[in-house]
Design an enzyme around this catalytic site. Sequence first.
Site, PDB file in Angstrom:
ATOM      1  N   PRO A  89       0.571  -0.868  -0.166  1.00  0.00           N
ATOM      2  CA  PRO A  89       0.445  -0.217   0.014  1.00  0.00           C
ATOM      3  C   PRO A  89       0.776   1.547   0.492  1.00  0.00           C
ATOM      4  O   PRO A  89       0.199   2.344  -0.271  1.00  0.00           O
ATOM      5  CB  PRO A  89      -0.540  -0.022   1.202  1.00  0.00           C
ATOM      6  CG  PRO A  89      -0.474  -1.402   1.914  1.00  0.00           C
ATOM      7  CD  PRO A  89       0.680  -1.968   1.373  1.00  0.00           C
ATOM      8  N   ARG A 161      -3.869  -9.343 -20.774  1.00  0.00           N
ATOM      9  CA  ARG A 161      -5.072  -9.257 -21.665  1.00  0.00           C
ATOM     10  C   ARG A 161      -4.406  -7.631 -23.142  1.00  0.00           C
ATOM     11  O   ARG A 161      -5.375  -7.792 -24.653  1.00  0.00           O
ATOM     12  CB  ARG A 161      -6.162  -8.529 -21.367  1.00  0.00           C
ATOM     13  CG  ARG A 161      -6.171  -7.182 -20.491  1.00  0.00           C
ATOM     14  CD  ARG A 161      -7.455  -6.928 -20.012  1.00  0.00           C
ATOM     15  NE  ARG A 161      -8.163  -5.906 -20.984  1.00  0.00           N
ATOM     16  CZ  ARG A 161      -8.548  -5.147 -20.907  1.00  0.00           C
ATOM     17  NH1 ARG A 161      -7.575  -4.486 -21.289  1.00  0.00           N
ATOM     18  NH2 ARG A 161      -9.127  -4.731 -22.445  1.00  0.00           N
TER      19      ARG A 161
END
Length: 235
Positions: A89, A161
Amino acid sequence: MRIDVVSIFPAYLEALSLSLVGKAVEAGVISLAVHDLRDATHDRHRTVDDTPYGGGPGMVMSPEPWGESLDALRASGGEAAPVLVIPTPSGVRFDQAMADDWSAAGWLVFACGRYEGIDARVADHYRERSDWAGVLEVSIGDYVLAGGEAAALVMIEAVARLLPGVLGNEVSAREDSFAAGEMSRRVEGPIYTKPPTWRGLDVPDVLMSGHHGRIAQWRREQSEERTRRMRPDLG
Ligand code: ABV
């Protein structure tokens, strides 16, 4: 492209055998392997963490298993230099432009930490190693997960993708390299398919009109309105 993932929860990554990423692996476009960090421990309890120096809550992942696991991966790869991705994070924000960059890399290694994080010397060490292509500490957004696994799934799917031959649709692939720049400026407006009326809601007339110029203009306006409303930080 070669992708390795190191985790203490290798089963978490089983989703990578499904859907688009799974098909890319089956087609040989991606060579994917998931590794258990605990295989690089040598004590009875397969310990991967310890208390933080300086005090504080939680546990820190120890550098030794990471070093052993990552060195073994690197040694399995001949001359190739992998990029080490550490989800955290406190990292730089992952975005479509980064996915685009990574889709041109030959080899990505994801180091998925749990607990309060990985001993900082791991990132420092691999950044200094000339047989690695760099270390990237990356966040998928401003929220705290239980570990890096879910973030790695997100980043791997975003990269997969974009790889040639994965979509089976070169037009979509080309539109995606455009999308990296476009996505930082605006979001898409609403889309519709059949039936023309559903539960009393009609598809907008303009989309049924066959006037390609008016349709394109309407879509631009919808995109701008939605960007103002949903993403005032863009544009
Ligand atoms: C990695 N939260 S990435 C490890 N948003 C632990 C928590 C975490 C990440 C993110």
